[in-house]
Design a protein around this motif. Structure first.
Motif, PDB file in Angstrom:
ATOM      1  N   ASN A   1       9.494  31.730   0.087  1.00 51.25           N
ATOM      2  CA  ASN A   1      10.398  31.731   1.221  1.00 51.25           C
ATOM      3  C   ASN A   1      11.875  31.967   1.038  1.00 51.25           C
ATOM      4  O   ASN A   1      12.421  32.996   1.674  1.00 51.25           O
ATOM      5  CB  ASN A   1      10.191  30.410   2.258  1.00 51.25           C
ATOM      6  N   THR A   2      12.441  31.173   0.138  1.00 50.32           N
ATOM      7  CA  THR A   2      13.857  31.480  -0.216  1.00 50.32           C
ATOM      8  C   THR A   2      14.273  32.767  -0.664  1.00 50.32           C
ATOM      9  O   THR A   2      15.378  33.317  -0.473  1.00 50.32           O
ATOM     10  CB  THR A   2      14.105  30.287  -1.303  1.00 50.32           C
TER      11      THR A   2
ATOM     12  N   PRO B   1       2.764  29.050  22.298  1.00 48.04           N
ATOM     13  CA  PRO B   1       3.562  29.573  23.379  1.00 48.04           C
ATOM     14  C   PRO B   1       4.551  28.548  24.135  1.00 48.04           C
ATOM     15  O   PRO B   1       5.494  29.224  24.667  1.00 48.04           O
ATOM     16  CB  PRO B   1       2.615  30.624  24.069  1.00 48.04           C
ATOM     17  N   LYS B   2       4.166  27.444  24.466  1.00 52.16           N
ATOM     18  CA  LYS B   2       4.798  26.728  25.388  1.00 52.16           C
ATOM     19  C   LYS B   2       5.461  25.859  24.595  1.00 52.16           C
ATOM     20  O   LYS B   2       6.451  24.898  25.352  1.00 52.16           O
ATOM     21  CB  LYS B   2       3.805  25.806  26.232  1.00 52.16           C
ATOM     22  N   GLU B   3       5.608  25.741  23.363  1.00 49.58           N
ATOM     23  CA  GLU B   3       6.656  24.950  22.664  1.00 49.58           C
ATOM     24  C   GLU B   3       8.132  25.636  22.516  1.00 49.58           C
ATOM     25  O   GLU B   3       7.865  26.706  21.960  1.00 49.58           O
ATOM     26  CB  GLU B   3       6.034  24.863  21.062  1.00 49.58           C
ATOM     27  N   SER B   4       9.131  25.040  22.779  1.00 50.79           N
ATOM     28  CA  SER B   4      10.433  25.520  22.941  1.00 50.79           C
ATOM     29  C   SER B   4      11.062  25.431  21.729  1.00 50.79           C
ATOM     30  O   SER B   4      12.216  25.897  21.515  1.00 50.79           O
ATOM     31  CB  SER B   4      11.048  25.065  24.095  1.00 50.79           C
ATOM     32  N   LYS B   5      10.560  24.652  20.603  1.00 49.65           N
ATOM     33  CA  LYS B   5      11.352  24.208  19.474  1.00 49.65           C
ATOM     34  C   LYS B   5      10.043  23.738  18.282  1.00 49.65           C
ATOM     35  O   LYS B   5       9.338  23.675  18.737  1.00 49.65           O
ATOM     36  CB  LYS B   5      12.261  23.049  19.568  1.00 49.65           C
ATOM     37  N   ILE B   6      10.755  24.131  17.090  1.00 46.05           N
ATOM     38  CA  ILE B   6       9.964  23.864  16.061  1.00 46.05           C
ATOM     39  C   ILE B   6      10.597  22.964  14.967  1.00 46.05           C
ATOM     40  O   ILE B   6      11.988  23.236  14.607  1.00 46.05           O
ATOM     41  CB  ILE B   6       9.278  25.120  15.550  1.00 46.05           C
ATOM     42  N   GLY B   7      10.127  22.139  14.335  1.00 44.07           N
ATOM     43  CA  GLY B   7      10.584  21.372  13.412  1.00 44.07           C
ATOM     44  C   GLY B   7      10.742  22.332  12.041  1.00 44.07           C
ATOM     45  O   GLY B   7       9.581  22.987  11.628  1.00 44.07           O
ATOM     46  N   LEU B   8      11.631  22.095  11.218  1.00 52.72           N
ATOM     47  CA  LEU B   8      11.832  23.095   9.992  1.00 52.72           C
ATOM     48  C   LEU B   8      12.167  22.101   8.641  1.00 52.72           C
ATOM     49  O   LEU B   8      13.162  21.445   9.014  1.00 52.72           O
ATOM     50  CB  LEU B   8      12.838  23.987   9.969  1.00 52.72           C
ATOM     51  N   ILE B   9      11.213  22.303   7.691  1.00 55.16           N
ATOM     52  CA  ILE B   9      11.534  21.411   6.467  1.00 55.16           C
ATOM     53  C   ILE B   9      11.341  22.665   5.416  1.00 55.16           C
ATOM     54  O   ILE B   9      10.501  23.331   5.395  1.00 55.16           O
ATOM     55  CB  ILE B   9      10.490  20.326   6.103  1.00 55.16           C
ATOM     56  N   ALA B  10      12.591  22.687   4.635  1.00 55.11           N
ATOM     57  CA  ALA B  10      12.693  23.789   3.477  1.00 55.11           C
ATOM     58  C   ALA B  10      13.665  23.460   2.354  1.00 55.11           C
ATOM     59  O   ALA B  10      14.097  22.234   2.359  1.00 55.11           O
ATOM     60  CB  ALA B  10      13.083  24.818   4.452  1.00 55.11           C
ATOM     61  N   THR B  11      13.663  24.245   1.521  1.00 58.36           N
ATOM     62  CA  THR B  11      14.821  23.937   0.737  1.00 58.36           C
ATOM     63  C   THR B  11      16.065  24.154   1.224  1.00 58.36           C
ATOM     64  O   THR B  11      16.249  24.731   2.309  1.00 58.36           O
ATOM     65  CB  THR B  11      14.553  25.311  -0.551  1.00 58.36           C
ATOM     66  N   GLU B  12      17.067  23.471   0.383  1.00 58.79           N
ATOM     67  CA  GLU B  12      18.219  23.496   1.062  1.00 58.79           C
ATOM     68  C   GLU B  12      19.283  25.007   1.004  1.00 58.79           C
ATOM     69  O   GLU B  12      19.753  25.234   1.904  1.00 58.79           O
ATOM     70  CB  GLU B  12      19.372  22.775   0.070  1.00 58.79           C
ATOM     71  N   GLY B  13      18.351  25.906   0.187  1.00 59.37           N
ATOM     72  CA  GLY B  13      18.691  27.308   0.241  1.00 59.37           C
ATOM     73  C   GLY B  13      18.464  28.113   1.701  1.00 59.37           C
ATOM     74  O   GLY B  13      19.525  28.656   2.047  1.00 59.37           O
TER      75      GLY B  13
END
Length: 249
Positions: free
Chosen positions: A85-86, A118-130
């Protein structure tokens, strides 16, 4: 070798191994020849992506990726996939090096989120600091008019430990820690869906999937897309036509 795709990997090696394992085990086979054709470039010497993104005085990782892509382009693969991803920080520059389709793992994952929830207005994100520092996923999520939840200040140290201290350094997945992160994102920050914005987190999902939380796993998604495209091209579809469905602008 006819009809193959090129994997730009090694970021990190264990996460790349997970991607390869997924495509090998998910494709339906009855004989050896049913497996996919691909070339894996496991360039483990690519400099740390997060270090450069956060501090441009650190070693730039683009030249290494450029060399890998140009070297593979000479072999004329049907498409490129980069299971990190990064590293998509340089996606536009890498894709511009050749007219061979280059899949955007992050963009494909975000559109999958829209399709499935489609009905979710937000999503949680976990990822690298970069990835978080340079808004790589945040920008993609905002492009589809959804909001991002990062959680509180306690989340990133937990995620960083799981990615770097456990998986990258020790080669282990601490399932309890992974589940704890998901639980906190869901219970404390109201995330009904959580996006795994690092391929080491995708490895954690592969190794410790026994939890009740909804996740969007970009590596799992790109593995399925890789299989779909490779089989379509093997059956006679033009590579650019096959990949067009996933070349979101």
């Amino acid at each position: 070798m006819k009809h193959f795709f090129s994997i730009i990997g090694g970021m990190g090696t264990i996460a790349t191994e997970s991607y390869v394992r997924l495509i090998n085990h998910r494709v339906k086979i009855a004989r050896d020849q049913d497996y996919l054709n691909y070339i894996l470039v496991n360039d483990a010497q690519i400099p740390d992506r997060t270090a450069y993104i956060k501090d441009h005085s650190k070693t730039n990782f683009f030249p290494d990726l450029k060399d890998d892509v140009l070297g593979q382009a000479k072999l004329n693969p049907d498409f490129f996939v980069m299971p990190c991803n990064t590293a998509h920080y340089f996606y536009n520059d890498l894709a511009a090096l050749t007219d061979i389709p280059f899949l955007h793992m992050m963009r494909i994952a975000v559109h999958k989120f829209i399709e499935e929830y489609p009905k979710e207005s937000k999503i949680g994100l976990i990822a690298t600091e970069g990835s978080i520092y340079d808004h790589l996923y945040e920008d993609e999520i905002h492009r589809v008019r959804r909001e991002v939840e990062f959680g509180g200040p306690e989340i990133q140290p937990m995620v960083t430990k799981l990615i770097y201290r456990d998986i990258k350094e020790k080669g282990i997945v601490e399932g309890k820690l992974y589940h704890q992160i998901l639980q906190k994102m869901h219970d404390d920050y109201g995330c009904n869906v959580i996006l795994l914005g690092c391929t080491e987190l995708s490895l954690a999902q592969e190794k410790a999937p026994d939890h009740p939380y909804n996740v969007i796993d970009p590596q799992s998604i790109i593995a399925d897309v890789s299989i779909e495209l490779a089989l379509k091209i093997r059956n006679g579809m033009d590579p650019k036509e096959a990949c067009a469905k996933y070349m979101y602008k």
